[in-house]
Design an enzyme around this catalytic site. Structure first.
Site, mmCIF file in Angstrom:
data_model
loop_
_atom_site.group_PDB
_atom_site.id
_atom_site.type_symbol
_atom_site.label_atom_id
_atom_site.label_comp_id
_atom_site.label_asym_id
_atom_site.label_seq_id
_atom_site.Cartn_x
_atom_site.Cartn_y
_atom_site.Cartn_z
ATOM 1 N N THR A 71 0.831 -1.207 0.000
ATOM 2 C CA THR A 71 0.000 0.000 0.000
ATOM 3 C C THR A 71 0.863 1.254 0.000
ATOM 4 O O THR A 71 0.604 2.203 -0.746
ATOM 5 C CB THR A 71 -0.936 0.000 1.224
ATOM 6 O OG1 THR A 71 -1.916 -1.029 1.062
ATOM 7 C CG2 THR A 71 -1.638 1.340 1.385
ATOM 8 N N ASN A 150 -6.597 -8.817 -8.216
ATOM 9 C CA ASN A 150 -6.526 -9.578 -6.969
ATOM 10 C C ASN A 150 -7.777 -10.388 -6.666
ATOM 11 O O ASN A 150 -7.768 -11.237 -5.772
ATOM 12 C CB ASN A 150 -6.234 -8.636 -5.789
ATOM 13 C CG ASN A 150 -7.263 -7.533 -5.662
ATOM 14 O OD1 ASN A 150 -7.509 -6.789 -6.614
ATOM 15 N ND2 ASN A 150 -7.860 -7.406 -4.490
ATOM 16 N N GLN A 180 0.096 -8.970 -6.900
ATOM 17 C CA GLN A 180 -0.394 -10.334 -7.117
ATOM 18 C C GLN A 180 0.404 -11.085 -8.179
ATOM 19 O O GLN A 180 0.306 -12.303 -8.276
ATOM 20 C CB GLN A 180 -1.876 -10.298 -7.513
ATOM 21 C CG GLN A 180 -2.810 -9.803 -6.434
ATOM 22 C CD GLN A 180 -2.868 -10.709 -5.216
ATOM 23 O OE1 GLN A 180 -2.514 -11.889 -5.273
ATOM 24 N NE2 GLN A 180 -3.336 -10.168 -4.099
ATOM 25 N N SER A 200 4.946 -6.643 -2.787
ATOM 26 C CA SER A 200 4.697 -6.783 -1.349
ATOM 27 C C SER A 200 5.298 -8.076 -0.826
ATOM 28 O O SER A 200 5.298 -9.098 -1.528
ATOM 29 C CB SER A 200 3.190 -6.754 -1.075
ATOM 30 O OG SER A 200 2.910 -6.967 0.282
ATOM 31 N N HIS A 202 4.400 -9.934 2.078
ATOM 32 C CA HIS A 202 3.572 -10.973 2.695
ATOM 33 C C HIS A 202 2.736 -11.755 1.689
ATOM 34 O O HIS A 202 2.080 -12.735 2.048
ATOM 35 C CB HIS A 202 2.681 -10.385 3.808
ATOM 36 C CG HIS A 202 1.499 -9.622 3.331
ATOM 37 N ND1 HIS A 202 0.225 -10.150 3.350
ATOM 38 C CD2 HIS A 202 1.378 -8.370 2.863
ATOM 39 C CE1 HIS A 202 -0.625 -9.242 2.898
ATOM 40 N NE2 HIS A 202 0.046 -8.152 2.602
ATOM 41 N N THR A 238 12.542 4.516 9.633
ATOM 42 C CA THR A 238 13.554 3.487 9.876
ATOM 43 C C THR A 238 13.131 2.169 9.248
ATOM 44 O O THR A 238 12.016 1.692 9.469
ATOM 45 C CB THR A 238 13.765 3.296 11.380
ATOM 46 O OG1 THR A 238 14.180 4.526 11.960
ATOM 47 C CG2 THR A 238 14.826 2.233 11.644
ATOM 48 N N CYS A 323 -9.004 -6.474 1.539
ATOM 49 C CA CYS A 323 -8.877 -5.041 1.835
ATOM 50 C C CYS A 323 -10.183 -4.292 1.610
ATOM 51 O O CYS A 323 -10.246 -3.081 1.739
ATOM 52 C CB CYS A 323 -7.774 -4.423 0.983
ATOM 53 S SG CYS A 323 -6.144 -5.110 1.333
#
Length: 374
Positions: A71, A150, A180, A200, A202, A238, A323
Protein backbone atom coordinates in the site's frame (compact mmCIF):
# COMPACT_ATOMS: atom_id res chain seq x y z
CA UNK A 1 -8.65 -30.49 8.32
CA UNK A 2 -6.73 -27.26 7.74
CA UNK A 3 -6.83 -26.00 4.14
CA UNK A 4 -5.66 -22.52 3.22
CA UNK A 5 -7.11 -21.19 -0.03
CA UNK A 6 -6.61 -17.48 0.72
CA UNK A 7 -3.05 -16.83 -0.39
CA UNK A 8 -4.07 -13.70 -2.30
CA UNK A 9 -4.90 -12.14 1.07
CA UNK A 10 -1.65 -13.25 2.69
CA UNK A 11 0.65 -16.25 2.60
CA UNK A 12 2.10 -18.51 5.24
CA UNK A 13 5.68 -17.35 5.93
CA UNK A 14 8.26 -19.86 4.78
CA UNK A 15 10.83 -21.18 7.25
CA UNK A 16 13.65 -19.30 5.54
CA UNK A 17 11.84 -15.99 6.07
CA UNK A 18 11.03 -16.74 9.70
CA UNK A 19 14.61 -17.80 10.47
CA UNK A 20 16.05 -14.69 8.86
CA UNK A 21 13.64 -12.39 10.71
CA UNK A 22 14.53 -14.03 14.02
CA UNK A 23 18.24 -13.56 13.36
CA UNK A 24 17.72 -9.85 12.63
CA UNK A 25 15.73 -9.43 15.84
CA UNK A 26 18.21 -11.26 18.07
CA UNK A 27 21.71 -10.66 16.71
CA UNK A 28 21.73 -8.09 13.89
CA UNK A 29 19.19 -5.72 15.38
CA UNK A 30 20.92 -2.40 14.67
CA UNK A 31 19.48 0.59 12.86
CA UNK A 32 21.04 0.66 9.37
CA UNK A 33 21.40 4.44 9.66
CA UNK A 34 23.57 4.17 12.78
CA UNK A 35 27.31 4.71 12.33
CA UNK A 36 28.58 1.91 14.56
CA UNK A 37 29.22 -1.83 14.28
CA UNK A 38 25.59 -2.91 14.76
CA UNK A 39 24.46 -0.25 12.31
CA UNK A 40 26.94 -1.44 9.68
CA UNK A 41 25.76 -5.01 10.22
CA UNK A 42 22.18 -3.98 9.54
CA UNK A 43 23.20 -1.85 6.54
CA UNK A 44 25.03 -4.82 5.04
CA UNK A 45 21.89 -6.95 5.32
CA UNK A 46 19.76 -4.12 3.93
CA UNK A 47 21.88 -3.74 0.81
CA UNK A 48 22.15 -7.49 0.26
CA UNK A 49 18.35 -7.72 0.53
CA UNK A 50 18.05 -4.89 -1.98
CA UNK A 51 20.25 -6.83 -4.42
CA UNK A 52 18.08 -9.95 -4.00
CA UNK A 53 14.80 -8.13 -4.67
CA UNK A 54 16.37 -6.19 -7.54
CA UNK A 55 17.53 -9.40 -9.20
CA UNK A 56 14.00 -10.81 -9.01
CA UNK A 57 12.83 -7.85 -11.13
CA UNK A 58 15.85 -7.82 -13.45
CA UNK A 59 16.59 -4.39 -11.99
CA UNK A 60 19.57 -2.57 -10.53
CA UNK A 61 19.78 -2.35 -6.72
CA UNK A 62 19.62 1.45 -6.85
CA UNK A 63 16.18 1.14 -8.48
CA UNK A 64 14.66 -0.68 -5.46
CA UNK A 65 13.20 1.28 -2.54
CA UNK A 66 11.92 -0.63 0.47
CA UNK A 67 8.56 0.43 1.87
CA UNK A 68 6.42 -0.57 4.83
CA UNK A 69 3.89 -2.38 2.61
CA UNK A 70 2.49 -2.73 -0.89
CA UNK A 71 0.00 0.00 0.00
CA UNK A 72 2.82 2.42 0.85
CA UNK A 73 4.55 1.48 -2.40
CA UNK A 74 1.40 2.19 -4.40
CA UNK A 75 0.72 5.50 -2.64
CA UNK A 76 4.33 6.58 -3.07
CA UNK A 77 4.25 5.71 -6.76
CA UNK A 78 0.93 7.38 -7.58
CA UNK A 79 1.33 10.60 -5.61
CA UNK A 80 5.05 10.80 -6.33
CA UNK A 81 4.51 10.46 -10.06
CA UNK A 82 1.66 12.96 -10.21
CA UNK A 83 3.49 15.55 -8.11
CA UNK A 84 6.50 15.25 -10.41
CA UNK A 85 4.33 15.76 -13.49
CA UNK A 86 1.81 18.28 -12.17
CA UNK A 87 2.75 21.00 -14.68
CA UNK A 88 2.49 18.70 -17.71
CA UNK A 89 -1.18 17.76 -17.55
CA UNK A 90 -4.00 16.61 -15.30
CA UNK A 91 -5.20 13.35 -16.84
CA UNK A 92 -4.65 9.92 -15.28
CA UNK A 93 -5.64 6.62 -16.89
CA UNK A 94 -6.33 3.70 -14.58
CA UNK A 95 -8.92 0.93 -14.28
CA UNK A 96 -12.17 0.45 -12.41
CA UNK A 97 -10.79 -2.74 -10.89
CA UNK A 98 -7.74 -1.45 -9.02
CA UNK A 99 -6.84 -2.45 -5.47
CA UNK A 100 -8.07 0.11 -2.90
CA UNK A 101 -4.50 1.28 -2.30
CA UNK A 102 -4.57 2.69 -5.84
CA UNK A 103 -8.29 3.34 -6.24
CA UNK A 104 -8.51 5.56 -3.14
CA UNK A 105 -5.48 7.53 -4.35
CA UNK A 106 -7.38 8.18 -7.57
CA UNK A 107 -10.43 9.33 -5.62
CA UNK A 108 -8.26 11.79 -3.71
CA UNK A 109 -6.63 13.12 -6.89
CA UNK A 110 -10.00 13.47 -8.56
CA UNK A 111 -11.18 15.66 -5.67
CA UNK A 112 -8.12 17.83 -6.36
CA UNK A 113 -9.20 18.42 -9.96
CA UNK A 114 -7.44 15.64 -11.85
CA UNK A 115 -9.33 13.90 -14.64
CA UNK A 116 -9.42 10.20 -13.80
CA UNK A 117 -10.28 7.74 -16.57
CA UNK A 118 -11.28 4.40 -15.04
CA UNK A 119 -11.36 1.74 -17.72
CA UNK A 120 -13.93 -1.00 -17.22
CA UNK A 121 -13.27 -4.64 -18.06
CA UNK A 122 -15.35 -6.77 -20.37
CA UNK A 123 -17.70 -9.36 -18.87
CA UNK A 124 -14.83 -11.84 -18.57
CA UNK A 125 -12.68 -9.41 -16.57
CA UNK A 126 -10.15 -8.58 -19.27
CA UNK A 127 -9.18 -5.07 -20.41
CA UNK A 128 -7.61 -4.96 -23.90
CA UNK A 129 -4.63 -2.74 -24.62
CA UNK A 130 -6.76 -0.89 -27.19
CA UNK A 131 -8.84 0.54 -24.35
CA UNK A 132 -5.74 2.04 -22.75
CA UNK A 133 -4.52 3.39 -26.06
CA UNK A 134 -7.81 5.12 -26.75
CA UNK A 135 -7.85 6.74 -23.30
CA UNK A 136 -4.26 8.05 -23.31
CA UNK A 137 -3.48 11.43 -24.84
CA UNK A 138 -0.84 14.14 -24.67
CA UNK A 139 -2.20 15.46 -21.39
CA UNK A 140 -1.93 12.12 -19.61
CA UNK A 141 0.65 12.26 -16.82
CA UNK A 142 0.21 8.80 -15.35
CA UNK A 143 -1.07 5.38 -16.38
CA UNK A 144 -1.57 3.12 -13.36
CA UNK A 145 -2.80 -0.43 -13.75
CA UNK A 146 -2.41 -3.66 -11.82
CA UNK A 147 -0.63 -6.56 -13.47
CA UNK A 148 -3.00 -9.17 -12.05
CA UNK A 149 -6.43 -8.50 -10.59
CA UNK A 150 -6.53 -9.58 -6.97
CA UNK A 151 -10.11 -10.90 -7.15
CA UNK A 152 -10.36 -12.68 -10.50
CA UNK A 153 -6.75 -13.25 -11.49
CA UNK A 154 -7.28 -11.43 -14.79
CA UNK A 155 -3.93 -10.48 -16.32
CA UNK A 156 -3.88 -6.94 -17.68
CA UNK A 157 -1.68 -6.00 -20.67
CA UNK A 158 0.75 -4.20 -18.37
CA UNK A 159 3.81 -4.95 -20.49
CA UNK A 160 2.29 -3.00 -23.42
CA UNK A 161 1.35 0.19 -21.57
CA UNK A 162 4.50 2.16 -22.37
CA UNK A 163 4.22 1.31 -26.06
CA UNK A 164 0.58 2.42 -26.03
CA UNK A 165 1.55 5.73 -24.45
CA UNK A 166 4.33 6.32 -26.97
CA UNK A 167 1.93 5.57 -29.81
CA UNK A 168 -0.22 8.46 -28.56
CA UNK A 169 2.82 10.74 -28.21
CA UNK A 170 2.45 10.74 -24.44
CA UNK A 171 5.34 10.80 -21.98
CA UNK A 172 3.09 9.63 -19.15
CA UNK A 173 4.75 7.67 -16.38
CA UNK A 174 3.70 4.02 -16.19
CA UNK A 175 2.96 2.49 -12.78
CA UNK A 176 2.14 -1.18 -12.34
CA UNK A 177 0.81 -2.68 -9.12
CA UNK A 178 2.47 -6.10 -9.37
CA UNK A 179 1.59 -7.32 -5.87
CA UNK A 180 -0.39 -10.33 -7.12
CA UNK A 181 1.97 -11.00 -10.03
CA UNK A 182 5.26 -10.88 -8.14
CA UNK A 183 7.11 -14.21 -8.03
CA UNK A 184 4.26 -15.72 -10.08
CA UNK A 185 4.95 -14.08 -13.44
CA UNK A 186 8.40 -13.22 -14.80
CA UNK A 187 8.69 -9.44 -14.37
CA UNK A 188 11.16 -7.16 -16.11
CA UNK A 189 9.90 -3.58 -15.79
CA UNK A 190 12.88 -2.03 -17.56
CA UNK A 191 12.39 -4.21 -20.64
CA UNK A 192 8.70 -3.24 -20.82
CA UNK A 193 9.34 0.45 -20.22
CA UNK A 194 7.54 0.40 -16.89
CA UNK A 195 8.64 3.34 -14.74
CA UNK A 196 7.25 2.25 -11.37
CA UNK A 197 6.34 -1.18 -10.02
CA UNK A 198 4.99 -2.08 -6.58
CA UNK A 199 5.47 -5.44 -4.82
CA UNK A 200 4.70 -6.78 -1.35
CA UNK A 201 6.46 -9.19 1.00
CA UNK A 202 3.57 -10.97 2.69
CA UNK A 203 2.13 -12.15 -0.63
CA UNK A 204 5.30 -14.15 -1.33
CA UNK A 205 5.67 -16.11 1.92
CA UNK A 206 7.49 -13.40 3.85
CA UNK A 207 6.16 -11.25 6.71
CA UNK A 208 3.65 -8.44 6.84
CA UNK A 209 5.27 -5.05 7.13
CA UNK A 210 7.51 -4.79 4.07
CA UNK A 211 7.14 -3.99 0.40
CA UNK A 212 9.23 -2.50 -2.34
CA UNK A 213 8.90 0.04 -5.11
CA UNK A 214 10.87 -0.22 -8.32
CA UNK A 215 11.68 3.24 -9.70
CA UNK A 216 13.42 3.32 -13.05
CA UNK A 217 16.83 4.95 -12.93
CA UNK A 218 15.65 7.10 -15.85
CA UNK A 219 13.03 8.99 -13.82
CA UNK A 220 12.66 10.84 -10.56
CA UNK A 221 9.53 11.17 -8.47
CA UNK A 222 8.87 13.31 -5.45
CA UNK A 223 8.68 11.71 -1.99
CA UNK A 224 5.26 11.18 -0.46
CA UNK A 225 6.40 10.22 3.05
CA UNK A 226 8.72 12.74 4.66
CA UNK A 227 11.06 12.27 7.60
CA UNK A 228 14.59 11.13 8.18
CA UNK A 229 15.48 10.61 4.54
CA UNK A 230 15.82 6.84 4.47
CA UNK A 231 15.68 5.01 1.13
CA UNK A 232 17.46 7.85 -0.66
CA UNK A 233 14.86 10.24 0.70
CA UNK A 234 11.96 8.65 -1.15
CA UNK A 235 10.45 6.57 1.68
CA UNK A 236 11.37 7.97 5.08
CA UNK A 237 11.13 5.90 8.24
CA UNK A 238 13.55 3.49 9.88
CA UNK A 239 13.68 0.34 7.78
CA UNK A 240 12.10 -2.72 9.41
CA UNK A 241 15.12 -4.93 9.02
CA UNK A 242 13.55 -8.22 10.22
CA UNK A 243 10.77 -7.81 7.65
CA UNK A 244 13.11 -6.74 4.85
CA UNK A 245 15.57 -9.57 5.49
CA UNK A 246 12.68 -12.04 5.61
CA UNK A 247 11.40 -10.58 2.34
CA UNK A 248 14.70 -11.29 0.60
CA UNK A 249 14.89 -14.77 2.13
CA UNK A 250 11.44 -15.63 0.80
CA UNK A 251 12.33 -14.33 -2.66
CA UNK A 252 15.39 -16.58 -2.67
CA UNK A 253 13.26 -19.48 -1.45
CA UNK A 254 10.76 -19.01 -4.28
CA UNK A 255 13.18 -19.80 -7.06
CA UNK A 256 11.92 -21.36 -10.29
CA UNK A 257 8.79 -19.43 -11.25
CA UNK A 258 8.11 -21.60 -14.30
CA UNK A 259 8.02 -24.89 -12.37
CA UNK A 260 5.71 -23.49 -9.68
CA UNK A 261 3.38 -22.00 -12.26
CA UNK A 262 3.06 -25.28 -14.11
CA UNK A 263 2.03 -27.01 -10.89
CA UNK A 264 -0.51 -24.33 -9.94
CA UNK A 265 -1.84 -24.25 -13.50
CA UNK A 266 -2.49 -27.96 -13.22
CA UNK A 267 -4.30 -27.48 -9.90
CA UNK A 268 -6.44 -24.68 -11.33
CA UNK A 269 -7.47 -26.86 -14.28
CA UNK A 270 -8.19 -29.71 -11.87
CA UNK A 271 -10.53 -27.51 -9.81
CA UNK A 272 -12.23 -26.05 -12.88
CA UNK A 273 -12.92 -29.58 -14.11
CA UNK A 274 -14.45 -30.44 -10.74
CA UNK A 275 -16.62 -27.31 -10.72
CA UNK A 276 -17.98 -27.92 -14.22
CA UNK A 277 -19.81 -30.94 -12.83
CA UNK A 278 -21.92 -28.69 -10.57
CA UNK A 279 -24.66 -26.72 -12.32
CA UNK A 280 -24.96 -24.40 -9.31
CA UNK A 281 -21.42 -23.03 -9.65
CA UNK A 282 -20.53 -20.05 -11.86
CA UNK A 283 -16.87 -19.33 -12.62
CA UNK A 284 -16.14 -15.60 -12.79
CA UNK A 285 -12.41 -15.65 -13.56
CA UNK A 286 -11.41 -15.50 -17.23
CA UNK A 287 -9.95 -18.59 -18.87
CA UNK A 288 -6.60 -16.83 -19.28
CA UNK A 289 -6.38 -15.66 -15.66
CA UNK A 290 -3.36 -16.21 -13.47
CA UNK A 291 -3.91 -19.79 -12.22
CA UNK A 292 -3.27 -18.84 -8.60
CA UNK A 293 -6.73 -17.20 -8.38
CA UNK A 294 -10.17 -18.61 -9.18
CA UNK A 295 -13.29 -16.55 -8.48
CA UNK A 296 -16.60 -18.40 -8.38
CA UNK A 297 -20.20 -17.72 -7.36
CA UNK A 298 -22.76 -19.95 -5.67
CA UNK A 299 -25.95 -18.00 -6.55
CA UNK A 300 -28.27 -17.67 -3.59
CA UNK A 301 -25.58 -18.28 -0.99
CA UNK A 302 -24.35 -14.94 0.41
CA UNK A 303 -20.58 -14.66 0.25
CA UNK A 304 -20.05 -14.29 3.99
CA UNK A 305 -22.31 -17.25 4.70
CA UNK A 306 -20.20 -19.25 2.28
CA UNK A 307 -16.98 -18.12 3.91
CA UNK A 308 -18.35 -19.07 7.34
CA UNK A 309 -19.54 -22.45 6.09
CA UNK A 310 -16.21 -23.41 4.56
CA UNK A 311 -14.34 -22.07 7.56
CA UNK A 312 -16.36 -24.47 9.67
CA UNK A 313 -15.14 -27.23 7.38
CA UNK A 314 -11.54 -26.20 7.91
CA UNK A 315 -11.20 -24.37 4.58
CA UNK A 316 -10.03 -20.75 4.55
CA UNK A 317 -11.10 -18.76 1.50
CA UNK A 318 -12.30 -15.25 0.81
CA UNK A 319 -15.40 -13.35 -0.28
CA UNK A 320 -13.12 -11.16 -2.38
CA UNK A 321 -10.41 -8.66 -1.58
CA UNK A 322 -9.46 -8.80 2.08
CA UNK A 323 -8.88 -5.04 1.83
CA UNK A 324 -12.56 -4.37 1.00
CA UNK A 325 -14.22 -6.28 3.80
CA UNK A 326 -17.98 -5.89 3.76
CA UNK A 327 -17.92 -3.89 0.52
CA UNK A 328 -19.52 -5.12 -2.71
CA UNK A 329 -16.76 -6.00 -5.15
CA UNK A 330 -15.77 -3.10 -7.43
CA UNK A 331 -14.17 -5.58 -9.81
CA UNK A 332 -17.19 -7.83 -10.28
CA UNK A 333 -19.46 -4.79 -10.45
CA UNK A 334 -17.29 -3.24 -13.16
CA UNK A 335 -17.49 -6.53 -15.09
CA UNK A 336 -21.27 -6.02 -15.19
CA UNK A 337 -22.11 -9.24 -13.37
CA UNK A 338 -25.56 -9.77 -11.95
CA UNK A 339 -25.83 -8.77 -8.30
CA UNK A 340 -26.79 -12.35 -7.43
CA UNK A 341 -23.37 -13.44 -8.68
CA UNK A 342 -21.53 -10.56 -7.03
CA UNK A 343 -23.15 -11.13 -3.65
CA UNK A 344 -22.39 -14.86 -3.69
CA UNK A 345 -18.80 -14.64 -4.95
CA UNK A 346 -15.96 -16.58 -3.36
CA UNK A 347 -12.26 -16.34 -4.16
CA UNK A 348 -10.05 -19.41 -4.04
CA UNK A 349 -6.36 -18.51 -4.16
CA UNK A 350 -3.68 -21.16 -4.26
CA UNK A 351 -0.14 -21.41 -2.95
CA UNK A 352 2.82 -23.33 -4.28
CA UNK A 353 2.05 -26.11 -1.78
CA UNK A 354 -1.68 -26.53 -2.49
CA UNK A 355 -2.72 -30.09 -3.40
CA UNK A 356 -5.28 -32.03 -5.39
CA UNK A 357 -6.43 -33.65 -2.16
CA UNK A 358 -7.37 -30.25 -0.76
CA UNK A 359 -9.31 -29.48 -3.93
CA UNK A 360 -11.13 -32.84 -3.69
CA UNK A 361 -12.23 -32.04 -0.15
CA UNK A 362 -13.40 -28.55 -1.13
CA UNK A 363 -15.43 -29.96 -4.04
CA UNK A 364 -16.96 -32.61 -1.77
CA UNK A 365 -18.22 -29.82 0.53
CA UNK A 366 -19.93 -27.84 -2.23
CA UNK A 367 -23.24 -29.76 -2.37
CA UNK A 368 -23.69 -29.34 1.39
CA UNK A 369 -22.97 -25.61 1.09
CA UNK A 370 -25.66 -25.17 -1.55
CA UNK A 371 -28.22 -26.91 0.64
CA UNK A 372 -28.02 -23.87 2.91
CA UNK A 373 -30.11 -21.89 0.40
CA UNK A 374 -32.72 -24.54 -0.32
Amino acid sequence: MDIYFDSSATTKPCKAAVDEALKLMITEYGNPSSLHAKGFEAMTVLEQSRKTVAASLCAEPKEIYFTQSGTVANNTAVFGAVNSKRHQGNKIVTTATEHPSVARCMDALESQGYEIIRLKPSADGNIPIDAFEQAIDGGTVLVSAMAVNNETGAILPFEKLKAAAKKKNSDALIHVDAVQAYMKLPLNPAKSGIDLMSVSAHKVHALKGAGALYVSKNIKIKPYILGGGQEQGLVSGTQSMPNIAAFAAAVSFLDGIKDRNENVKRLNAYLRNKLEKFDFVKINSPDNALPYILNISLPGLPSQVGVNFFSGKGICLSAGSACSRGHRSDTLTAMGLDTKLIDSALRISFSYDSTEGEIDYFADCLPEAVKLVK
